[in-house]
Design an enzyme around this catalytic site. Structure first.
Site, PDB file in Angstrom:
ATOM      1  N   GLU A 209      -5.633   6.370  -8.685  1.00  0.00           N
ATOM      2  CA  GLU A 209      -4.387   6.048  -8.035  1.00  0.00           C
ATOM      3  C   GLU A 209      -3.906   4.708  -8.801  1.00  0.00           C
ATOM      4  OE1 GLU A 209      -2.661   7.561  -6.262  1.00  0.00           O
ATOM      5  OE2 GLU A 209      -3.958   9.161  -5.720  1.00  0.00           O
ATOM      6  N   CYS A 243       1.693  -1.115  -5.003  1.00  0.00           N
ATOM      7  CA  CYS A 243       1.921  -0.484  -6.258  1.00  0.00           C
ATOM      8  C   CYS A 243       3.098   0.724  -6.329  1.00  0.00           C
ATOM      9  CB  CYS A 243       0.625   0.651  -6.266  1.00  0.00           C
ATOM     10  SG  CYS A 243       0.500   1.442  -5.133  1.00  0.00           S
TER      11      CYS A 243
END
Length: 454
Positions: A209, A243
């Site tokens: 990720e 993010c």
């Protein structure tokens, strides 16, 4: 801590088979659920210390999301664990086929600092649901929160089942030298490449990720006031250290000035009287100094104030930003939003598809044709139409990147799937054995084979 010894103890514990039963898994999930509720105040204090995060944001973006994920797993785990019957080709008659889930084994979960509770514990929920053991490695950049997680998990689980390794790069290196059955990493693309390289030595599967520059597009049909509010929310949340934060804005030239007015108004409503003392700070001096340098990439039309002593950066709008400016060359990870104007939606699409694939994309429009255009031509991990961030806050859809922004996904059943190997099993009956597959081959058997396999 002796990492090799820890991993071997977990491997032995896993081989004993105790983690595989439904009763064990559900009881471990409920233990975690109770512990999180009992430690909420401790988490609030730790996150205040690490990055000045207020309790409302701690619950909304960390504790609450983890509890929702736990609730979903507890509700659905028994169904996920069942063998699934699938059709069997006639050529295999008499037989039945089924897919059987089994845990990978010993998992390593490496979490970042920006959402240290959520990004440690949500993957862990998947590992527990799948029946794995796990070593959890929090980031050293959020030490108070990492220690709180270690204390909580250490109080409810034995180390041979779930263990937390605190520390920095040295501990990361030692862990990556060990052989795990699965590695789940959340962090930057640069470190993700290192993780994948280490995993390849043992052919260990990975979920990565990662991040990237997530664009937001506002076209001239958008509800500008609502768009400004929702974009400001996504950019101010966690001081932009997210993010999937909107990293830069493409806005139609005709509505730019009006949007700026609404964006300023949104910030005023978020921080009445410009009271911003409860806003998150930048995680450390290194990142703070990097971000300060990026402020020179355009004309400041809102914000721009900084406080070095607190590592604080005021929510900022940068106008007249060029695609080749410094702020467009790296992920910002701060409450700064660069603005680039456009006249034709194809300008945005052409720019986006030439960049590394982003983790998220956000589009604000009322034009279904533009929506279809963007979705059909731009590749990205996930995103929203007419909102930001919230697509990750659901257990009903997987969350993950593509290309440079990652591989694999999790949340909800996807988390269970991530730490699960699905075995394909065919069970053949003994009461009949059709001989056409056996030697010696013949013209008659070939005809029968062609009848069944075509």
């Amino acid at each position: 801590m002796n990492c090799h010894s820890l991993v071997e103890r977990q491997r032995e514990y896993f081989r004993e088979g105790g983690t595989r039963s439904f009763e064990f898994r559900i009881s471990m999930l409920r233990k975690l659920q109770d512990a999180i509720k009992n430690n909420e105040n401790i988490f609030n204090e730790a996150m205040k210390k690490d990055m000045n995060k207020c309790p409302s944001e701690v619950y909304m973006t960390e504790v609450g999301m983890v509890l929702e994920e736990l609730r979903f797993h507890i509700k659905h785990l028994s169904g996920w664990m069942r063998d699934k019957k699938v059709p069997t080709p006639l050529a295999h008659f008499p037989a039945k086929s089924f897919i059987s889930p089994e845990p990978y084994g010993v998992a390593l979960i490496m979490a970042p600092w920006n959402y240290p509770i959520q990004l440690c514990l949500e993957p862990l929920i998947g590992a527990i649901s799948a029946g794995c053991t796990a070593v959890v490695k929090p980031s050293a950049y959020a030490p108070a929160t990492g220690h709180a997680i270690a204390q909580m998990l250490g109080s409810i689980y034995p180390e041979e089942y779930i263990a937390v390794v605190e520390g920095g790069r040295q501990e990361n290196t030692m862990l990556l030298e060990e052989k795990f059955d699965y590695i789940f990493f959340t962090g930057s693309p640069a470190v993700g490449r290192q993780v994948m390289e280490n995993a390849a030595r043992n052919l260990t599967p990975v979920t990565l990720e990662l991040g990237g520059k997530s664009p937001v597009i506002v076209d001239k049909t958008a509800d500008l006031k609502l768009a400004a509010k929702r974009i400001a929310f996504g950019k101010v949340l966690n001081a932009g250290q997210t993010c999937v934060a909107p990293d830069y804005l493409f806005i139609h030239r005709d509505v730019k000035d009006e949007f700026i007015i609404f964006y300023k108004y949104a910030l005023e409503t978020f921080f009445p009287g410009h009271e911003i003392n409860n806003m998150n700070t930048i995680i450390n001096e290194k990142h703070f100094e990097r971000i300060i340098r990026l402020l020179d990439s355009g004309k400041i039309v809102e914000g721009g104030n900084t406080d070095t002593a607190r590592r604080f950066i005021q929510p900022t709008l940068l106008d007249d930003v060029k695609p080749d400016s410094p702020i467009m060359q790296e992920e910002i990870f701060a409450p700064i939003l660069p603005i680039i104007t456009y006249e034709d939606i194809n300008e945005c699409i052409d720019y986006i598809i030439k960049q590394p694939k982003p983790l998220a994309l956000y589009l604000f429009t009322k034009d279904s044709h533009i929506e279809k255009q963007v979705l059909s031509k731009c590749s990205f991990g996930g995103g929203c139409i007419n909102d930001t961030i919230i697509h990750i806050a659901t257990p009903h859809m997987g969350f993950g990147g593509v290309g440079n922004s990652g591989m694999g996904s999790y949340h909800g059943k996807k988390s269970f799937d991530t730490f699960t190997h699905y075995r394909s099993i065919l069970k053949k009956a003994n009461w009949l054995d059709i001989p056409i597959r056996y030697r010696p081959y013949s013209h008659k058997r070939d005809k029968l084979m062609r009848f069944f396999l075509k």
